[in-house]
Design a protein around this motif. Structure first.
Motif, PDB file in Angstrom:
ATOM      1  N   GLY A 140       3.917  -5.980 -11.709  1.00 54.78           N
ATOM      2  CA  GLY A 140       2.461  -6.082 -11.784  1.00 54.78           C
ATOM      3  C   GLY A 140       1.866  -4.737 -12.176  1.00 54.78           C
ATOM      4  N   HIS A 141       0.622  -4.506 -11.782  1.00 58.64           N
ATOM      5  CA  HIS A 141      -0.039  -3.267 -12.227  1.00 58.64           C
ATOM      6  C   HIS A 141       0.298  -2.074 -11.342  1.00 58.64           C
ATOM      7  CE1 HIS A 141      -2.279  -6.156 -14.612  1.00 58.64           C
ATOM      8  NE2 HIS A 141      -2.439  -5.135 -15.453  1.00 58.64           N
ATOM      9  N   GLY A 142       0.224  -0.921 -11.943  1.00 57.23           N
ATOM     10  CA  GLY A 142       0.502   0.303 -11.197  1.00 57.23           C
ATOM     11  C   GLY A 142       0.293   1.507 -12.091  1.00 57.23           C
ATOM     12  N   ALA A 143       0.412   2.672 -11.477  1.00 55.74           N
ATOM     13  CA  ALA A 143       0.248   3.909 -12.244  1.00 55.74           C
ATOM     14  C   ALA A 143       1.488   4.103 -13.111  1.00 55.74           C
ATOM     15  CB  ALA A 143       0.074   5.081 -11.283  1.00 55.74           C
ATOM     16  N   GLY A 144       1.264   4.174 -14.418  1.00 57.98           N
ATOM     17  CA  GLY A 144       2.385   4.300 -15.355  1.00 57.98           C
ATOM     18  C   GLY A 144       3.171   5.577 -15.155  1.00 57.98           C
ATOM     19  N   ASP A 145       2.515   6.633 -14.609  1.00 59.54           N
ATOM     20  CA  ASP A 145       3.241   7.896 -14.424  1.00 59.54           C
ATOM     21  C   ASP A 145       3.584   8.145 -12.948  1.00 59.54           C
ATOM     22  OD1 ASP A 145       0.783   8.428 -13.415  1.00 59.54           O
ATOM     23  OD2 ASP A 145       0.368  10.179 -14.680  1.00 59.54           O
ATOM     24  N   ALA A 146       3.603   7.072 -12.148  1.00 56.05           N
ATOM     25  CA  ALA A 146       4.000   7.245 -10.731  1.00 56.05           C
ATOM     26  C   ALA A 146       5.444   7.723 -10.671  1.00 56.05           C
ATOM     27  CB  ALA A 146       3.876   5.911  -9.996  1.00 56.05           C
ATOM     28  N   LEU A 147       5.771   8.444  -9.608  1.00 58.05           N
ATOM     29  CA  LEU A 147       7.156   8.866  -9.402  1.00 58.05           C
ATOM     30  C   LEU A 147       7.999   7.654  -9.020  1.00 58.05           C
ATOM     31  CD1 LEU A 147       6.701  12.037  -7.146  1.00 58.05           C
ATOM     32  CD2 LEU A 147       7.669  11.993  -9.470  1.00 58.05           C
ATOM     33  N   PRO A 148       9.309   7.717  -9.283  1.00 62.38           N
ATOM     34  CA  PRO A 148      10.190   6.702  -8.712  1.00 62.38           C
ATOM     35  C   PRO A 148      10.070   6.742  -7.184  1.00 62.38           C
ATOM     36  CG  PRO A 148      11.352   8.042 -10.320  1.00 62.38           C
ATOM     37  CD  PRO A 148      10.024   8.702 -10.099  1.00 62.38           C
ATOM     38  N   LEU A 149      10.214   5.574  -6.564  1.00 64.09           N
ATOM     39  CA  LEU A 149       9.976   5.460  -5.119  1.00 64.09           C
ATOM     40  C   LEU A 149      10.809   6.446  -4.294  1.00 64.09           C
ATOM     41  CD1 LEU A 149       8.417   3.843  -3.014  1.00 64.09           C
ATOM     42  CD2 LEU A 149      10.296   2.192  -3.004  1.00 64.09           C
ATOM     43  N   LEU A 150      12.048   6.683  -4.723  1.00 66.12           N
ATOM     44  CA  LEU A 150      12.945   7.564  -3.968  1.00 66.12           C
ATOM     45  C   LEU A 150      12.402   9.002  -3.893  1.00 66.12           C
ATOM     46  CD1 LEU A 150      15.562   6.756  -2.593  1.00 66.12           C
ATOM     47  CD2 LEU A 150      16.824   7.570  -4.580  1.00 66.12           C
ATOM     48  N   ASN A 151      11.542   9.378  -4.816  1.00 60.45           N
ATOM     49  CA  ASN A 151      10.904  10.698  -4.761  1.00 60.45           C
ATOM     50  C   ASN A 151       9.475  10.613  -4.231  1.00 60.45           C
ATOM     51  OD1 ASN A 151      12.700  10.982  -7.650  1.00 60.45           O
ATOM     52  ND2 ASN A 151      13.072  12.377  -5.963  1.00 60.45           N
ATOM     53  N   LEU A 152       8.787   9.535  -4.581  1.00 60.76           N
ATOM     54  CA  LEU A 152       7.392   9.398  -4.139  1.00 60.76           C
ATOM     55  C   LEU A 152       7.302   9.295  -2.617  1.00 60.76           C
ATOM     56  CD1 LEU A 152       4.380   8.922  -4.943  1.00 60.76           C
ATOM     57  CD2 LEU A 152       4.885   6.470  -4.902  1.00 60.76           C
ATOM     58  N   LEU A 153       8.153   8.451  -2.045  1.00 65.47           N
ATOM     59  CA  LEU A 153       8.058   8.199  -0.598  1.00 65.47           C
ATOM     60  C   LEU A 153       8.287   9.473   0.225  1.00 65.47           C
ATOM     61  CD1 LEU A 153       7.791   6.165   1.755  1.00 65.47           C
ATOM     62  CD2 LEU A 153      10.236   5.672   1.463  1.00 65.47           C
ATOM     63  N   PRO A 154       9.392  10.211  -0.002  1.00 65.04           N
ATOM     64  CA  PRO A 154       9.568  11.440   0.803  1.00 65.04           C
ATOM     65  C   PRO A 154       8.455  12.458   0.567  1.00 65.04           C
ATOM     66  CG  PRO A 154      11.620  10.832  -0.301  1.00 65.04           C
ATOM     67  CD  PRO A 154      10.558   9.943  -0.864  1.00 65.04           C
ATOM     68  N   SER A 155       7.931  12.522  -0.673  1.00 66.34           N
ATOM     69  CA  SER A 155       6.856  13.504  -0.935  1.00 66.34           C
ATOM     70  C   SER A 155       5.621  13.146  -0.113  1.00 66.34           C
ATOM     71  CB  SER A 155       6.448  13.512  -2.415  1.00 66.34           C
ATOM     72  OG  SER A 155       7.571  13.597  -3.232  1.00 66.34           O
ATOM     73  N   ILE A 156       5.322  11.856  -0.025  1.00 66.87           N
ATOM     74  CA  ILE A 156       4.147  11.420   0.749  1.00 66.87           C
ATOM     75  C   ILE A 156       4.398  11.626   2.237  1.00 66.87           C
ATOM     76  CG2 ILE A 156       2.847   9.349   1.430  1.00 66.87           C
ATOM     77  CD1 ILE A 156       2.841   8.542  -1.524  1.00 66.87           C
ATOM     78  N   LEU A 157       5.595  11.279   2.697  1.00 68.57           N
ATOM     79  CA  LEU A 157       5.894  11.446   4.128  1.00 68.57           C
ATOM     80  C   LEU A 157       5.773  12.910   4.543  1.00 68.57           C
ATOM     81  CD1 LEU A 157       8.885   8.970   4.339  1.00 68.57           C
ATOM     82  CD2 LEU A 157       6.781   8.802   5.690  1.00 68.57           C
ATOM     83  N   ALA A 158       6.136  13.814   3.626  1.00 68.99           N
ATOM     84  CA  ALA A 158       6.071  15.244   3.962  1.00 68.99           C
ATOM     85  C   ALA A 158       4.630  15.742   4.011  1.00 68.99           C
ATOM     86  CB  ALA A 158       6.866  16.043   2.924  1.00 68.99           C
ATOM     87  N   ALA A 159       3.733  15.073   3.273  1.00 72.50           N
ATOM     88  CA  ALA A 159       2.361  15.583   3.156  1.00 72.50           C
ATOM     89  C   ALA A 159       1.391  14.963   4.162  1.00 72.50           C
ATOM     90  CB  ALA A 159       1.850  15.316   1.732  1.00 72.50           C
ATOM     91  N   VAL A 160       1.743  13.789   4.676  1.00 70.32           N
ATOM     92  CA  VAL A 160       0.828  13.071   5.571  1.00 70.32           C
ATOM     93  C   VAL A 160       1.215  13.406   7.015  1.00 70.32           C
ATOM     94  CG1 VAL A 160       0.279  10.718   6.347  1.00 70.32           C
ATOM     95  CG2 VAL A 160       0.289  11.249   3.917  1.00 70.32           C
ATOM     96  N   PRO A 161       0.223  13.623   7.910  1.00 68.43           N
ATOM     97  CA  PRO A 161       0.575  13.994   9.290  1.00 68.43           C
ATOM     98  C   PRO A 161       1.492  12.959   9.941  1.00 68.43           C
ATOM     99  CG  PRO A 161      -1.821  14.001   8.960  1.00 68.43           C
ATOM    100  CD  PRO A 161      -1.210  13.517   7.686  1.00 68.43           C
ATOM    101  N   ALA A 162       2.433  13.442  10.749  1.00 73.43           N
ATOM    102  CA  ALA A 162       3.418  12.546  11.373  1.00 73.43           C
ATOM    103  C   ALA A 162       2.745  11.501  12.264  1.00 73.43           C
ATOM    104  CB  ALA A 162       4.416  13.382  12.177  1.00 73.43           C
TER     105      ALA A 162
END
Ligand SMILES: Cc1cc2nc3c(=O)[nH]c(=O)nc-3n(C[C@H](O)[C@H](O)[C@H](O)COP(=O)(O)O)c2cc1C
Length: 355
Positions: free
Chosen positions: A178-200
C-alpha cells in the motif's frame, strides 16, 4: 490447542489494548472493512477498518454493525459486553480535502465508541489528534480513545511521542504494501533507530512492512517492538474486501513482483498524497506502461476496463515485500492463531541459542 497457542504474549501493546496477540491488522483502504477488523480482534489480535477515500456515513455504520457481530460468536476473545475493540484508520490528507465527507466519519467512529483511531499521511496530524482528545473530554465519561499514528522517520516518531503524546507509534518501513514513504528506511534499520530516539517509557512502537508470519513477529519483538502490524497477509484473508482475482494474484506472486510506483494512483486518479508518498503493489502492465512514458489518459482507460473485467494486470493489487511467503488464503482467525503459535515457538527456539 497446542501448548504454544496457550502461552500468552506480554508486551506494552497487549497491555494497552487488552489483547492476547501483539498483532494488528492495519487499516487498509479498499480492503479492511468491519468484517476483517472484527474477526482479527475476535481472534485475539486487533483490527482496524479503513475510512478509505470517502465512505458514506451509512456504509460506515453498516461496517460497524458487521464488526460488532464478530464479538457475539462463541470463542470470541472479547465478550459482547466489552467496549468496541476495533479501530478506524483515516488518511489525513483525505480529511484535509475541502469537501471531504470523511470529516463526518471521525466523530461517527468516536460516537460508536471504537477503542482506537489511526492517522497517517497528512500535513497536520496534530489537529486530528486534538479533535479526538477534545471529543473524549466533552463526553466526560472518562473514556480515552487510543490514538495510533503511522510514520516512517525518526523525526516524526519523536514528535509523535513527545509532542502529540500518542498512545501507539507504527513505524512503517519501505517494505510495506500500500502507500508509504518511498524513501523510508528498511524496517530492520528504521525500528532500532526509532527505539533509540523515543523515551523508553514512551508509547509502544509497532513494526510494519513486509511482515507476514510468526517468525517475523518474534524477530521484531526481540528487536524491541511491542507488536507487529500486518497488511498484505490479511489481504489474503477471506474477510478482506479484495476480490478473488486479487487474492489469487497475491497467492501466486513472488516477493520480487512487489514494487513501488505512482502508476496506480495516476491510473485511478487518487493523486494528492503528501510529498514523498508512493505505493507498493504487484508489478503489472500499468507500471510497465507508466515507466515507458505512456500517456496517463491511456492508463486511466486501461484501469477502468481492468476494474470492469476484473483484470488484475490492468488494475491494482497492493502488496508488501512479504507477499512471496504467503501461500494460502485463510480466515482472519486462522491467520491470527497461526502467527500467535509460530511467534511463541520462534521465541522458545531463540531461547535455546545461548546457555
Ligand atoms: C491495500 C492496502 C491499503 C492500505 N491502506 C492504508 C490506509 O488507508 N492507511 C494507512 O495508514 N495505511 C494503509 N496501508 C498500510 C497498512 O496499514 C500497513 O502499514 C502495511 O500494509 C504494512 O505492510 P505489509 O503490507 O507489508 O504488511 C495499506 C496497505 C495495504 C496493503
Amino acid at each position: 490447542m497446542s501448548r504454544s497457542s496457550l502461552k500468552l504474549f506480554n508486551t506494552k501493546l497487549t497491555r494497552l489494548l487488552g489483547v492476547r496477540t501483539p498483532l494488528v491488522c492495519g487499516p487498509m483502504a479498499g480492503a479492511a472493512g468491519g468484517e476483517l477488523a472484527g474477526q482479527v480482534s475476535a481472534a485475539g489480535g486487533f483490527g482496524f477498518m479503513s475510512a478509505g477515500y470517502g465512505a458514506t456515513p451509512e456504509d460506515f455504520k453498516k461496517q460497524f454493525a458487521i464488526a460488532r457481530s464478530s464479538f457475539q460468536t462463541p470463542g470470541s476473545a472479547h465478550s459482547a459486553a466489552a467496549k468496541f475493540p476495533i479501530g478506524v484508520g483515516y488518511l489525513a490528507w483525505q480529511l484535509e480535502q475541502p469537501k471531504s465527507t470523511l470529516v463526518d466519519l471521525l466523530p461517527l467512529a468516536l460516537e460508536h465508541d471504537v477503542q482506537a483511531v489511526w492517522f497517517a499521511f497528512g500535513e497536520d496530524l496534530a489537529r486530528y489528534i486534538q479533535f479526538v482528545r477534545d471529543h473524549d473530554m466533552r463526553t466526560g465519561n472518562g473514556k480515552k480513545t487510543l490514538i495510533f499514528v503511522q510514520i516512517s522517520t525518526v523525526k516524526e516518531a519523536v514528535i509523535a511521542a513527545n509532542e502529540w503524546k500518542v498512545d501507539c507509534i507504527v513505524a512503517q518501513g519501505v517494505e510495506s504494501g500500500g502507500h508509504g514513504a518511498g524513501d523510508a528506511l528498511p524496517l530492520l534499520n528504521l525500528l532500532p533507530s526509532i527505539l533509540a530516539a523515543v523515551p523508553a517509557d514512551g508509547p509502544p512502537i509497532l513494526a510494519a512492512g513486509g511482515l507476514v508470519n510468526g517468525g517475523h513477529l518474534a524477530a521484531v519483538l526481540t528487536l524491541g517492538a511491542s507488536g507487529a502490524v500486518l497488511g498484505t497477509r490479511f489481504l489474503l484473508a477471506h474477510e478482506s474486501l479484495y476480490s478473488d482475482a486479487q487474492r489469487e494474484a497475491l497467492v501466486g506472486a513472488s516477493s520480487e513482483m512487489s514494487v513501488r510506483s505512482m502508476a496506480w494512483d495516476h491510473a485511478r486518479g487518487t493523486l494528492g498524497w503528501p510529498a514523498g508518498i508512493d505505493g507498493r503493489g504487484l508489478r503489472n502492465s500499468l507500471v510497465e506502461d507508466f515507466e515507458k512514458g505512456v500517456d496517463i489518459e491511456i492508463l486511466q482507460t486501461k484501469f477502468r476496463e481492468g476494474v470492469k473485467t476484473k483484470n488484475v494486470d490492468h488494475g491494482i493489487v497492493w502488496a508488501g515485500t512479504g507477499v512471496g511467503q504467503i501461500t494460502e488464503i485463510q480466515s482472519a482467525k486462522s491467520i491470527v492463531e497461526e502467527i500467535h503459535r509460530d511467534g511463541i515457538s520462534h521465541l522458545e527456539s531463540a531461547a535455546q541459542l545461548y546457555s
